[in-house]
Design an enzyme around this catalytic site. Sequence first.
Site, PDB file in Angstrom:
ATOM      1  CD  GLU A  11      -2.924   1.167   2.224  1.00  0.00           C
ATOM      2  OE1 GLU A  11      -3.646   2.146   2.309  1.00  0.00           O
ATOM      3  OE2 GLU A  11      -2.890   0.271   3.078  1.00  0.00           O
ATOM      4  CG  HIS A 118      -9.622   9.473   2.034  1.00  0.00           C
ATOM      5  ND1 HIS A 118      -9.955  10.476   1.151  1.00  0.00           N
ATOM      6  CD2 HIS A 118     -10.756   8.733   2.191  1.00  0.00           C
ATOM      7  CE1 HIS A 118     -11.229  10.348   0.793  1.00  0.00           C
ATOM      8  NE2 HIS A 118     -11.729   9.283   1.404  1.00  0.00           N
ATOM      9  CG  LEU A 119     -12.024   4.433   6.429  1.00  0.00           C
ATOM     10  CD1 LEU A 119     -11.199   3.532   7.332  1.00  0.00           C
ATOM     11  CD2 LEU A 119     -13.382   4.741   7.048  1.00  0.00           C
ATOM     12  CG  HIS A 120      -7.987   3.121   1.763  1.00  0.00           C
ATOM     13  ND1 HIS A 120      -7.266   4.098   2.433  1.00  0.00           N
ATOM     14  CD2 HIS A 120      -7.116   2.141   1.481  1.00  0.00           C
ATOM     15  CE1 HIS A 120      -6.003   3.720   2.525  1.00  0.00           C
ATOM     16  NE2 HIS A 120      -5.882   2.528   1.973  1.00  0.00           N
ATOM     17  CG  PHE A 121     -13.186  -1.347   3.873  1.00  0.00           C
ATOM     18  CD1 PHE A 121     -13.752  -0.184   4.370  1.00  0.00           C
ATOM     19  CD2 PHE A 121     -13.230  -2.504   4.649  1.00  0.00           C
ATOM     20  CE1 PHE A 121     -14.354  -0.167   5.618  1.00  0.00           C
ATOM     21  CE2 PHE A 121     -13.825  -2.487   5.898  1.00  0.00           C
ATOM     22  CZ  PHE A 121     -14.388  -1.322   6.385  1.00  0.00           C
TER      23      PHE A 121
END
Length: 169
Positions: A11, A118-121
């Site tokens: 990531e 920034h939140l993300h799945f």
Amino acid sequence: MKVIWAPWRMEYILSDQKGGECFFCPGEDRGEDETRLILYFGSLSVVLMNRFPYVNGHLLVAPVRHVPGLEFLSPDEMLDLLMMVSRSIKVLKEVMGPEGFNVGVNLGKVAGAGVEDHLHFHVVPRWNGDTNYMTVLGEVRVIPEHIMVTYRELLPYFQDFKLGPGGDR
Ligand SMILES: [Zn+2]
């Protein structure tokens, strides 16, 4: 024994964005959705393909709002986000027929988050015997052609979804 959370270790690459702009905040211009690999941009959630995927079909699902964690979301945003995770799994099942999924979220750099504000799945389709073929290509800055092919395959399923809630929710 396989390390099933290996997808997340890639990531950091996401954070290597020009101009420091947020990967998950593409702005108002929907004309660049294809180059940004955006599959869905709703009022509350966004779905895009990871351009440095663990495997082809590796999707990212984020709230539209630039927030770092689940606790910042309203109930509506929370619901929409999880529905889009579910929708993404459903589409991938239909189009790519994976045998399983890894679905998860990294919170904080120490946990492996490349974009920690920034939140993300991550939604990662898995097949028996799949391998992380992108690892050795960590420095590559181009989008492999097969990712664009997959993008165009997946896109109609998310376009249909824009017809509104109700339908196949
Ligand atoms: Zn953002």
